[in-house]
Design a protein around this motif. Structure first.
Motif, mmCIF file in Angstrom:
data_model
loop_
_atom_site.group_PDB
_atom_site.id
_atom_site.type_symbol
_atom_site.label_atom_id
_atom_site.label_comp_id
_atom_site.label_asym_id
_atom_site.label_seq_id
_atom_site.Cartn_x
_atom_site.Cartn_y
_atom_site.Cartn_z
ATOM 1 N N THR A 2 0.670 -1.021 -0.176
ATOM 2 C CA THR A 2 -0.112 -0.115 0.280
ATOM 3 C C THR A 2 0.713 1.309 -0.208
ATOM 4 O O THR A 2 2.013 0.847 0.287
ATOM 5 N N SER A 3 0.322 2.729 -0.135
ATOM 6 C CA SER A 3 1.175 3.396 -0.441
ATOM 7 C C SER A 3 1.220 3.760 0.879
ATOM 8 O O SER A 3 2.299 4.518 1.816
ATOM 9 N N LYS A 4 1.017 3.479 2.580
ATOM 10 C CA LYS A 4 0.985 3.455 3.826
ATOM 11 C C LYS A 4 2.552 3.009 3.567
ATOM 12 O O LYS A 4 3.441 3.718 4.477
ATOM 13 N N GLN A 5 2.709 1.608 3.528
ATOM 14 C CA GLN A 5 4.288 0.639 3.716
ATOM 15 C C GLN A 5 5.120 1.543 2.614
ATOM 16 O O GLN A 5 6.021 0.835 3.303
ATOM 17 N N MET A 7 5.408 4.819 2.017
ATOM 18 C CA MET A 7 5.702 5.691 2.311
ATOM 19 C C MET A 7 7.271 5.280 4.307
ATOM 20 O O MET A 7 7.824 5.902 4.168
ATOM 21 N N THR A 8 6.774 4.607 4.099
ATOM 22 C CA THR A 8 7.285 3.973 5.803
ATOM 23 C C THR A 8 8.210 3.437 5.227
ATOM 24 O O THR A 8 9.472 3.612 6.040
ATOM 25 N N ALA A 52 -1.985 -3.946 10.918
ATOM 26 C CA ALA A 52 -2.550 -3.900 9.509
ATOM 27 C C ALA A 52 -2.838 -4.846 8.443
ATOM 28 O O ALA A 52 -3.886 -5.609 8.694
#
Length: 71
Positions: A2-5, A7-8, A52
């Motif tokens: 995902t985009s969150k992952q 970015m992390t 998550a």
């Protein structure tokens, strides 16, 4: 991912690269001072990713349970 992952991972890579550059330049005192916060960062990222994963697993299990035929 995902985009969150993504970015992390990007933030973690930037912090690791910065720490490596500081070490190469001889700023061991700066790196030593930041080690506790780096450890906390890694711990928080791992906790967020595992939460998550467990949420998505719970959702998948609930969805699979709802597909059972009713009697």
């Amino acid at each position: 991912m995902t985009s969150k992952q993504v970015m992390t991972v990007a933030v973690l890579a930037a912090v690791l690269a910065w720490s490596t550059v500081m070490t190469v330049l001889g700023q061991l005192a700066a790196v030593a001072a930041l080690l506790p916060s780096l450890g906390l960062l890694i711990q928080q990222i791992a906790a967020a990713l595992s939460a998550a994963d467990s949420r998505s697993g719970t959702t998948a299990a609930a969805a699979a349970g709802s597909e059972e035929p009713s009697r």
